[in-house]
Every structure is written in C-alpha cells, then in structure tokens.
Design an enzyme around this catalytic site. Structure first.
Site, PDB file in Angstrom:
ATOM      1  CG  ASP A 455      -1.830   1.060   1.352  1.00  0.00           C
ATOM      2  OD1 ASP A 455      -2.429   1.359   0.321  1.00  0.00           O
ATOM      3  OD2 ASP A 455      -2.004   1.622   2.457  1.00  0.00           O
ATOM      4  CG  ASP A 656      -4.816  -1.312   3.563  1.00  0.00           C
ATOM      5  OD1 ASP A 656      -5.108  -1.405   4.769  1.00  0.00           O
ATOM      6  OD2 ASP A 656      -3.852  -0.660   3.144  1.00  0.00           O
TER       7      ASP A 656
END
Ligand code: ADP
Ligand code: MG
Length: 764
Positions: A455, A656
């Site tokens: 990420d 996420d």
C-alpha cells in the site's frame, strides 16, 4: 466452548503428544486437542457444561503426564506474596532446570559405567581378532560379576522412565518412545540375567558367554545423555518470552494523596499518576501528563535510537526512560498492556503448528506401534531364516541384537522436535526485531511468497502528509475556503484530512457547522455546510461530478509526487490543495533487497496515477496499480493470485483490511507501538518497512532449518531401522549394534535441536 492452554509435564518424546491428544479427545465434551512437544503445551477446546478442567489432568496422570494451567495473562495479573506473579513462566522454568539438574547427575553417574562397558566390549572384540591378549581368567570373572551389577543400576536407577514406559504399556496399552526403549533394554537385561542365573541349564542350547548387560548400560547412558542435552538446548530455544517477561517492572512509583509511594505493579489502577525517573522501566502503558523525555523503545521495536516523548504521547510498559523524569497517567494495566499482548502473541505463535509438521505428526503418531510390530517380526525372521543356516544360538543372539537395536533407534523424537524448535526460535527472533508473527502457518507461508503488494500511504510513505500548496480558483476569500475544507475534513480519519486540519489550524481558521457528512471511500468526503453541499476529494471524484478543473496544474504537480485534493460545490471546483507525503527513508533499500530476493514488488494505491508513479520511482518500484478503490484492492489481489502468484499484502489496515484478508500473507504496519492488528498475520512494529525484508529472510531461514531438521530426523530412522534389523546382514554380514543405535538416537535429537539453536545466531 472454552479454549485453554496448559503446560504439560512428563513429555519425553514426540509420540507423547499423540498419546495425550488421543486420551483427551476421548473425554466427553472435548472438541479439539493440540499438544506441542516443542513448547510442552496443550491447547484444549471443550464444552464447559459437559466437562471440567480438573478432569483433564486426571485422565493423563496414569500415563505419566500432568497438565498445569498456563496463561501469560493470568501470570501478569495474578498476585503472589505482594509481588506480581508474571513468574508462572519462571516457575516452570525453574522446575525444568531442576529436572535438567537431576538428569545431569544421573547421566554423570552412568557415564563411568558406560565407559567400563565399552572398554570390556572393545577388549573382547580386539582379543577375538588377536590384536590384544585375551583377558586373564580372574579379570574376566571380575567383569563378569561387575557387569550385572552395573546394568542393574543403569536400568533401575537411570532407566526408570523407560521402566515406567514399559509398565504403562502393559497396564494401559499406551506406548510412547519410553516404551520402546523400555522393552529393548529390559529384554536385553532379562535375557542376560536368565543366562547368568541358569548358565548350566542353558549351556547346551546357547552360547552362555554372550550377554547383553553392556548393551543395557550403554544404551541407557547414551539415551539419557541425549535427553539431557536435548532438554538443555530446548530450554535455550524458548528464552525470547522470558526476556520479554523480564521487561515487566515489579513495582511502580505512583502519586497518591499528593505523595509519591512505591507500590506493587498489580496495585496500579487505571488513572494512577506514575513517576518515572531516568533509567527506570515504564511499568504500565499510559499517556505523559508532565514533562518530557527520551525513551528507549528498542526492546519492543528493535529501534535503537531513543524516541522523544512529550505531554500527550503514549508510553508503553517495558520500555526504558533515558534522560529526564516525567509523570504519566496509567491507561492500560496488567494484561491490557502492549507488552502483555506481545508476550501472549509470541507464546501462541510458538505453540502453534506449522503445516509442514503435519506429515511428521502423522508419522510419529503411528510410529511406535509400527516399530513394535516391526521389531517382533524382525526377531521372528531371524529365528525362522537364521536357525537353519546359523544354528539356534547364533540366530537368537542376532535376533535379539536386532530386536533391541530397532526399538532403540526407531524413536521418533527428532521428528517431533524438528519443526517446533525451529518455529520457537524463528518466532522469538522475530519478536526481538519488532516482527510479530501470529502463527507458525504464517511464518511458513511467507517464504513462498512471490509477490509483495505494498500500500502506498503509510506503508511506503510516512503517512503524515503535509499541505504544500493552496490554489483558490473561486471568488471566495482564502480564509473562507480553508475553513470550508477543514470543516469537511474534520470528521475524516484519513491522513490527508489531518494535513488539511493542521494547515487550517496554522492559519487560524475556525471550523463551521457540518451536517450529513459522508465518506466517499477512496475518493473523498462530502457534507453540508451552511445549507450548501460540498465535496472534497480526488480528481476522480471531480470527474464523477462532471466538474472541470485545472488539468495542467494537476498534471505538473502530480508528476512531482504531490496529491491534489479538490474542494467543490455541486456546480464548480472552488479550490485545490496539494499534499505531499514523504517516503520513508528506509523504503528504497527495502524494495531493492526484496527485488534481490527475487520477489516482485507492486505498489497499490487509491491515489492519482502520476503521484503514484512518481513515488514508486523514488523507491524503485516499477509496477504500479493506481486509482483503485478500497474494494477493488481486494480484486487486484485476487487477480494476482489467479496468475499463480503467492501474494503478501502490506498495509496499514485502515482501508485495506479486505485486501489484507484476501492475501496469502497479510502484513500490517504497526503505527507507533500499536500492537498487532488482530487480522494481520504479521505486524511490523513502528511501521518500519525494512522489517519486511527481515521478516522474509527470517521465514526463509527458519523453513530451511525445519527442512534440514526433518531430513536428518527421517534419515536416522530410515537408515537406522533396516541397519539395526539386519537388512544388510545377508549381503555383508553387517548388523548395527544396539550400542550404536543408542548413540545415533541420542545424536539425532541433539543435532536437530542444535540446528534450531543455530538459527538464533543467523542475521535476519
Ligand atoms: P491509499 O491507497 O493511498 O490508502 P485511499 O484509498 O485512502 O488511498 O484514498 C485514495 C484517494 O482518495 C486519495 O489519494 C485522495 O485523493 C482521496 N481521498 C480519500 N480520503 C480523502 C479525504 N478524507 N479527503 C480528501 N480526499 C480523500
Ligand atoms: Mg490507505
């Protein structure tokens, strides 16, 4: 349904765990049992309404085991004569040390006997080949009488566990490794004793010069020596938890009724004000209320530089104050502290089973009965095929040698130690480096990972963006625009929102009244201010709204790695701000090292494509997937998996989580000393991305260690059993003496544990 973990006492071998598992599973109400020989712990899930804890120990007691409640959580809050008793662990360690000391004195007493036996054996063999003169009659007679005495001592004093193993086998029909050794050595002893006792009567049938006292002595000595060395090194594999437990302060200096007083740690309550002097350890978690200092958090973060902490910052138990005195308010005590969580997590992970162990477990579960049958079949075969060609006496002698040899060498001990000892070392080593691993399965899977998806925000970048540009494209005054934007962002948790609020604060703009606030996931936010609907968010959001914006500025700023945030009403864009989130200093090297390990690295982000590519270039990533919505991140992971890739996802867990859950290995960046994002398989403390490389390396060498261990454990048995059984005898007249079987067996466990210990010195 309740799940409890117990310390198990009296385990001698991997086969013990299957014996205990089978016994407990038969208890009505018990749903599952997992016994780990490496950690000597049993995890039992059971229905409280149907059965009770006390029953478990009673069930296994006749078999020579005992269960004891063990829970770090209990340990950390339970009280013992005024001190906090986080020492349940230490107590069991003390017991283990006593046990090792007992084993040691037994072994030491047996070694001279074994040396004498080997000396006599050697002399006899050499004399047979006329290398040395045969023993004089009186000397021979002397040893002839000495050997039975020594063997009696070896079997009945040093070899008690094996006698008990035999007894339990006869009484309860439960066999473990001790049973095998027991049957082997007792057979050798009884046969020899019968020969001594009925020498004259047996003379016509067998060679009465040949006895097995020496075998009894040497086998028992070697195996006891092996057990001693094994126990000693096993204790060393598990010292990571102990080191963590030692970080727990025993007392705290609290301010009560305006006075400073030292109290035991368990007396600390939420809200207590605690005084910390330089050089003192922080006893519980809390928030600084007065003064500031530098705190050495290396112990749980692996980060060696002390960190500056001011009023309002959190401090955690176990860390060390360095420079100044300060006062903090206790917010988390006992089992709630970060330290307690880490300890619990390490303990659970060390006790968990790696999938690679499944085969070894299956084998050791059936090993003992199979070996028993094999040993008897082998004895039968020697007599059946041996008598016609060798004669009764020799066939019986070879048969017995094989029988004892097989029983001795076949112990699946090393097999049971191979995986758990390496896992204990691997997980413990991880904890020391600030890499918290949830379970053995995660550690195992990580070494197979081919692709790591990172990420962007908070993982590769610091996650603390700053506002670097402000472009007002409306007729409204700047101040008004800033306060509109800040008001919209005031309810968002996104790092971008923080940057904007920070900026507004600096400009002295106050928030307005916000209503009907809504988060547009991965795009921005919206809400009503003074009866007008406003939006703040990405370029994609503006496209959705059908608004036009300054394409050129956005193009040039994003290429510089800046993220544009646009403020708009339903009709037009009002302003654009630019935020920039600097990359972590260690990110570039981390990516480089992952590449070196042959892992492909992909950046995944909801941010603007240009921004993403610019940041990716800065850290050396070539594959970028940008402008994905949080729910699509999951889809991307799935696609990669469909291509046959084994994917690890690294994120901060904020938006996420679904992608993390989908990945084969989920790795969360801990922020500050927040521990263990529960859902993640691995948590990297302090959001340090360089720990990712260490984690991969750790997983790789732990797995390599396990494979080496398993190879050696299998190798000993696979080669040892046929050799001891006499498979090579018809070809070359080769038969493994039980003495060497004992030596090999002792060596196999010691080498396996030793190999696991070696992992400790490896650099992660
Ligand atoms: P990342 O993949 O970096 O975690 P997110 O999915 O959280 O990104 O967000 C993607 C984009 O959505 C951001 O780059 C930003 O443009 C926009 N965005 C998200 N949250 C906000 C917010 N609170 N305010 C403004 N823009 C936002
Ligand atoms: Mg994010």
């Amino acid at each position: 349904m309740r799940t409890e973990t117990y310390n198990v006492k009296g385990m001698h071998c991997a086969s013990c765990s299957s014996v205990i598992e089978k016994t407990l599973k038969k208890v009505d109400g018990v749903a599952s049992v997992e016994v780990n020989y490496g950690t000597e712990k049993a995890k039992v899930s059971f229905d409280e309404t149907k059965t009770e804890v006390e029953l478990f120990s009673k069930r296994v007691e006749p078999l020579g085991y005992a269960l004891e409640v063990s829970s770090v959580k209990d340990m950390m809050v339970r009280v013992d004569d005024g001190r906090v008793d986080h020492t349940g662990h230490m107590k069991s360690k003390k017991e283990k040390q006593n046990e090792i000391a007992r084993l040691r004195s037994k072994v030491l007493s047996a070694i001279p006997l074994a040396v004498i036996s080997i000396f006599i054996m050697g002399w006899d063999i050499l004399a047979e080949y006329s290398k040395v003169p045969a023993m004089a009659y009186t000397v021979k007679e002397f040893f002839h009488h000495l050997l039975p005495i020594m063997a009696t001592y070896a079997l009945f004093v040093v070899g008690t566990p094996y006698l008990l193993g035999l007894y339990r086998f006869l009484r309860y029909g439960k066999a473990n490794m001790d049973t095998l050794i027991g049957i082997g050595t007792v057979t050798a002893f009884l046969y020899s004793f019968a020969v001594s006792a009925f020498e004259d009567a047996l003379k016509p049938f067998i060679n009465v010069d040949y006895t097995y006292y020496d075998v009894t002595i040497v086998v028992i000595t070697f195996i006891a020596l092996g057990k001693y060395l094994e126990a000693k090194s096993k204790l060393k594999t598990g010292d990571a938890i102990e080191k963590l437990l030692n970080l727990q302060a025993k007392t705290a200096l609290v301010v009560r009724d305006g006075k400073e007083q030292e109290i035991a740690i368990h007396e600390v309550v939420h809200g207590d004000l605690i005084v910390i002097k330089p050089g003192a350890r922080i006893p519980v978690d809390g928030v600084i209320t007065e003064s500031s200092s530098f705190i050495d958090e290396s112990i749980i973060s692996g980060e060696s530089m002390p960190v500056e902490k001011n009023v309002g910052d959190t401090v955690v138990a176990g860390t060390m104050n360095t420079t100044k005195s300060f006062i903090f308010k206790a917010t988390k005590i006992g089992a709630e502290t970060v330290l307690a969580h880490i300890i619990k997590m390490v303990e659970d992970a060390q006790g968990s089973r790696a999938p690679i162990q499944a085969l070894a477990d299956k084998i050791s579960a059936v090993f003992v009965p199979v070996v028993l049958v094999l040993a008897f079949l082998d004895l039968g075969a020697w007599l059946f095929f041996g008598i016609p060609s060798l004669g009764f006496s020799a066939a019986l002698s070879y048969g017995l040698t094989s029988f004892v040899g097989i029983l001795v060498i076949a112990c699946p001990c090393a097999l049971g130690l191979a995986t758990p000892t390496a896992i204990i070392v691997g997980v413990g080593k991880g904890a020391k480096e600030g890499i918290l691993i949830k379970d053995a399965a995660t550690l195992e899977k990580l070494h197979k990972v081919t692709t790591i998806v990172l990420d962007k925000t908070g993982t590769l970048t610091k996650g603390k963006p700053e506002l670097t540009g402000f472009h007002n494209v409306s007729t409204l005054p700047d101040g008004k625009v800033i306060s509109l934007l800040a008001t919209l962002e005031s309810k968002s948790e996104h790092p971008i929102a923080h940057a904007i609020l920070e900026y507004a604060k600096m400009k002295g703009e106050r928030n307005l009244v916000l209503s009907d606030f809504e988060i547009l996931k991965g795009k921005g936010v919206k809400g009503f201010i003074e009866d007008t609907l406003y939006f703040a968010g990405s370029v994609a959001l503006m496209k959705d709204l059908g608004l036009s914006y300054d394409v050129q500025t956005i193009e040039s700023e994003t290429l510089k790695g800046k993220t544009p945030i646009l403020l708009a009403s339903k009709n037009s864009v009002i302003a654009m701000v630019l935020v920039s989130d600097p990359v972590k200093s260690e990110a570039k090297v981390a990516v480089e090292q992952l590449h070196k390990q042959g892992i492909s690295v992909i950046m995944l982000t909801g941010d603007h494509k240009n921004t993403a590519v610019s940041i990716a270039r800065e850290v050396g990533i070539t594959e970028v997937i940008a402008e994905v919505l949080p729910e699509d991140k999951l889809q991307k992971i799935k696609e990669l998996q469909k291509e046959g890739k084994i994917v690890a996802m690294v994120g901060d867990g904020v938006n996420d989580a679904p992608a993390l859950a989908q990945a084969d290995v989920s790795i969360a960046m801990g922020t500050g000393v927040d521990v263990a994002i529960e859902a993640a398989g691995i948590t990297l403390l302090y959001g340090d991305i360089s720990k990712l490389v260490k984690a991969v390396r750790l997983s790789k060498f732990t797995m390599r260690g396990i494979k080496q261990n398993l190879f050696w454990a299998f190798f000993y048995n696979v080669v040892g059993i046929p050799l001891a059984g006499g498979a090579l005898f018809p070809l070359w007249g080769l038969l493994l003496s039980p003495v060497f079987a004992g030596l090999a067996m002792a060596f196999s466990s010691v080498s396996v544990v030793g190999n696991s210990l070696r992992l400790k010195t490896k650099k992660a």
